[in-house]
Design an enzyme around this catalytic site. Structure first.
Site, PDB file in Angstrom:
ATOM      1  N   HIS A 337       0.901  -1.178   0.133  1.00 61.33           N
ATOM      2  CA  HIS A 337      -0.031   0.242   0.031  1.00 61.33           C
ATOM      3  C   HIS A 337       0.771   1.265   0.004  1.00 61.33           C
ATOM      4  O   HIS A 337       0.641   2.401  -0.586  1.00 61.33           O
ATOM      5  CB  HIS A 337      -0.780  -0.093   1.287  1.00 61.33           C
ATOM      6  CG  HIS A 337      -2.043   1.090   1.106  1.00 61.33           C
ATOM      7  ND1 HIS A 337      -2.116   2.040   2.025  1.00 61.33           N
ATOM      8  CD2 HIS A 337      -3.310   0.759   0.320  1.00 61.33           C
ATOM      9  CE1 HIS A 337      -3.436   2.720   1.617  1.00 61.33           C
ATOM     10  NE2 HIS A 337      -4.169   1.959   0.978  1.00 61.33           N
ATOM     11  N   CYS A 338       2.042   1.246   0.549  1.00 58.31           N
ATOM     12  CA  CYS A 338       2.835   2.422   0.619  1.00 58.31           C
ATOM     13  C   CYS A 338       3.418   2.726  -0.506  1.00 58.31           C
ATOM     14  O   CYS A 338       3.823   3.935  -0.640  1.00 58.31           O
ATOM     15  CB  CYS A 338       3.937   1.976   1.743  1.00 58.31           C
ATOM     16  SG  CYS A 338       3.363   1.428   3.462  1.00 58.31           S
TER      17      CYS A 338
END
Length: 350
Positions: A337-338
């Site tokens: 997600h980062c």
């Protein structure tokens, strides 16, 4: 006229996902050959379902990447889905330096918040300017971009798409981001800019090896307006046990608008993932990415991976579940997600 804003939930329809590609000038330099295949796996998975915007400072690498991605897409009947942009970057954490898109009176607006590398921990000036580079390149068409003089990372907020945000006090209230603002002032700004009608504050929870001051997207995620999944540590001997148990109590106290408690689903606790010096890295299954028709799930080559896939597939039973091996990503203290930022429908055109 009254301005009505809402921050869409991640499961809302998307036009594209943005990736900032690693290059030799980033901290990925020593493991670039190991990292790029992970980014490629993410890129290919995204392209199956929507457009991809990819930027890279290394122009020759970007040209090769654009050619390779377009060739892959063409082989799968997915022409016209890749937008490649030459742009300077300090690193690859697009979730945190990328644009945050709100819907303003029914139309998308890109918000360009300030980025200072999680309170000045690392170089950040190139990343802070990257959204303007993308906009100047025409990636977002005619969608307006508004600069906001406030430090905010996309990984620090979760939205249910209906006016409720979830965040950690450890992150948003740290003085290295917006020192002149207290909780009330921050809540007011998030109300004005993101349409937040209320904020659920987690006051506990952390992951060893995390540089972000406890980003919410490593700890707890909205799965639906009435459903939150979260990281749980069952091992009383683990250093995380007390903080994550307290976080679970925070979550149990949260209430929906109608006063009902949230449905809560605990995610598995992975075996420790360590760096070369034996320090623990922030491996978390909460760092999944929801895209059109699928959920990309980070896995770490540990026994709990299969349980994580099973549980997330039950939560998102209407979407394809795609595991992405992220053990390399977590070596740089982030995960799936980062390194991604989704852009809602109606912004990135073919």
């Amino acid at each position: 006229m009254t301005t009505l804003r809402v921050l869409p939930a991640e499961w809302a329809s998307q036009s594209a996902v943005v990736l900032t590609w690693p290059h030799p000038g980033t901290d990925w330099a020593t493991i670039l050959d190991e990292a790029e295949p992970v980014f490629l796996e993410i890129a290919h998975s995204v392209l199956r379902f929507e457009h991809l915007v990819v930027s890279c400072e290394h122009v020759v690498r970007l040209q090769d990447l654009e050619r390779d991605l377009n060739a892959w897409a063409a082989q799968h009947g997915l022409t016209g889905r890749v937008r490649a942009v030459p742009a300077p970057a300090n690193d690859t954490w697009t979730r945190d330096h990328g644009p945050i898109t709100v819907i303003t009176n029914g139309e998308p607006t890109l918000l360009d918040f300030r980025f200072n590398a999680w309170g000045g921990k690392f170089p950040w000036e190139k990343d802070d300017a990257l959204n303007r580079h993308l906009a100047n390149f025409g990636v977002f068409g005619t969608t307006p971009m508004q600069a906001v003089d406030f430090v905010l990372e996309g990984g620090s907020i979760e939205s249910d798409g209906e006016g409720t945000l979830m965040a950690t006090s450890e992150c948003l209230l740290t003085p290295t981001r917006n020192a002149s603002m207290d909780r009330g002032a921050i809540e007011q700004l998030l109300s004005e800019m993101l349409g937040a009608q209320r904020i659920l504050w987690l006051n506990h929870g952390y992951l060893a090896g995390d540089d972000t001051d406890s980003h919410i997207d490593t700890l707890a995620r909205f799965c639906a307006p009435d459903h939150i999944c979260y990281v749980a540590c069952p091992d009383v001997a683990d250093e995380h046990y007390s903080a994550l148990a307290a976080m679970e109590e925070d979550l149990r106290e949260f209430r929906q608008r109608d006063g009902k408690p949230y449905k809560l689903t605990a995610l598995p606790w992975p075996d420790p993932v360590l760096d070369d010096e034996g320090e623990r890295l922030p491996a978390t299954y909460a760092n999944f990415l929801i895209i059109n028709g699928a959920v990309l799930v980070p896995v770490y080559d540990v026994p709990q991976d299969q349980d994580a896939i099973r549980i997330i597939s039950q939560i998102f039973s209407d979407r394809e579940i795609i595991p992405i091996r992220c053990r390399t990503l977590v070596k740089q203290h982030g995960s799936l997600h980062c390194v991604t930022m989704q852009i809602p429908e109606g912004v990135v055109a073919p």
